[in-house]
Design a protein around this motif. Structure first.
Motif: not given
Length: 427
Positions: A67-68, A71, A101, A104, A106, A111, A113
């Motif tokens: 996820r990091s 982004w 968001v 999404e 996960i 990930y 999204a």
């Protein structure tokens, strides 16, 4: 057999019973007209640059790392979408004020999204080469009409076309949209039938309730080829009490799941139509709404204008009596900048203060909001804007000075930066 001869009391009951039943039904019907879930509150308008529908799909050693990284990738893609120059990731990250968001999923190591990225306009403009503020339109009341399945909807019940307009971020638009909530009595006043009225007096009464100068009517006609199947949307932009047509266009969605995305795209197209009409002079308040169909004598008009000038001077003098010089206030990046504020209230009195707080995730948002509300002396705390992954804003009612509020928050374990009438806090 003897004929039945009811008593006078029985006759009165026989007459009153149907009347009571009608009155009871009328009361229930009136409540049904304004009850239920039908209002959608519009989002707060911001002048920041928002880029939506950025799709990411990243795999990593675990879901949090994925996820990091996703982004970060979304920030780069969003910057490319607005034709930003090539910059390091750290510079792009410093301009991002929030990640929105939209959808999404996960997984343990993946990930996927669809995200929105919000850039701070003041920081991004130095790279995008944007000029100063452009002139905006007069306040325009928005009435989004939906034709679908043989029905016509405005605010009678929640619908996707209403939601698309309520969630549209219009802060960067040249159009000053006035978007009603649509709940309670607004659903009775603002109907499709209202758009067919031509009475200027009636329209003036409606517009005055929303502090608007004119009305725009974006119409969506949704035709389903079969239930859940492809949807053709025919959209028409109308304006003014005479329902003048500005432009129209057609969009298609493959299925019901893609309908919200199609409507979001339509709202952006409508904004372009309205901005082009504003630039060409076709979108301006109808003058007959101001004069109710008549004309003022020039001498009287001059006296009215003179009276307004005197009222403005008196109001300005009153504000100077209670206003203080420009003071500093905390900004989202932790710096202290100058901004005009009112004189702080006396010690011990109840006052409203702006509190900005870092919200990297939903858990941090709930924790900080709970800590502030549990602080001694805080009467109430309500959120003004929410930005998960950025800086959210709340308004705090506190019985004391801002210094006392800062000390009380520090006692709760929060890190506090203090301005004259604003605070920036974090955990």
């Amino acid at each position: 057999m003897r004929p039945y001869n009811p008593s006078p009391r029985a006759r009165r009951l026989a007459i009153l019973a149907p009347v009571a039943a009608v009155l009871g039904f009328g009361g229930w019907y009136a409540m049904a007209q304004v009850g239920g879930e039908r209002g959608i509150a519009p989002v707060a308008a911001s002048a920041d640059i928002e880029v939506r529908d950025v799709e990411v799909d990243v795999s990593a050693e675990n879901g949090l790392v994925a996820r990091s990284e996703a982004w970060q990738e979304a920030q780069r893609k969003a910057w490319e979408k607005i034709n930003g120059p090539k910059l390091p990731d750290s510079t792009i990250d410093s301009m991002v004020s929030a990640i929105v968001v939209q959808r999404e999923r996960i997984g343990p190591k993946r990930y996927i999204a669809t995200l929105g990225v919000v850039f701070d306009r003041d920081r991004a403009s130095r790279y995008l080469g944007e000029s100063g503020q452009t002139a905006r339109s007069a306040p325009l009341l928005v009435l989004p009409i939906t034709f679908s399945g043989g029905t016509v909807l405005l605010y009678e019940q929640r619908n996707e076309w209403q939601r698309a307009w309520a969630e549209y971020q219009a802060g960067a638009s040249r159009i000053d949209y006035v978007r009603p909530n649509g709940s309670g009595g607004e659903s009775l006043l603002l109907t499709y039938g209202q758009t067919g009225r031509r009475s200027r007096t009636w329209w003036r009464n409606v517009l005055d309730q929303f502090n608007a100068s004119d009305v725009i009517v974006p119409i969506a006609r949704l035709d389903y080829e079969y239930p859940g199947g492809p949807i053709e949307g025919r959209f028409t932009a109308r304006v003014g009490p005479d329902s003048r047509v500005l432009d129209s266009f057609t969009l298609r969605a493959a299925n019901s799941a893609q309908l919200p995305a199609m409507l979001d795209q339509a709202v952006v197209r409508f904004n372009t139509i309205f901005e082009q009409a504003l630039a060409s002079g076709r979108l301006k308040p109808d003058p007959t709404l101001e004069l109710d169909g008549g004309e003022l004598d020039p001498v009287i008009a001059q006296l009215v204008e003179l009276g307004r000038q005197y009222q403005a001077q008196d109001a300005a003098a009153s504000r100077r009596d209670v206003a203080a010089p420009s003071r500093e206030t905390a900004t989202s990046d932790g710096t202290i900048t100058d901004a005009p504020v009112n004189t702080p209230p006396p010690e011990g009195s109840v006052a409203l203060y702006t509190v900005q707080f870092q919200t990297p995730d939903a858990a941090a948002f709930d924790a900080i909001l709970g800590s502030v509300r549990g602080t001694q002396g805080v009467r109430s705390a309500g959120t003004r804007s929410t930005a998960i992954g950025g800086t959210s804003v709340m308004t705090v009612s506190y019985s004391g000075s801002i210094g006392e509020l800062a000390a009380a928050l520090r006692a709760r374990g929060l890190t506090v930066q203090q301005g004259s009438s604003a605070l920036l806090i974090s955990r």
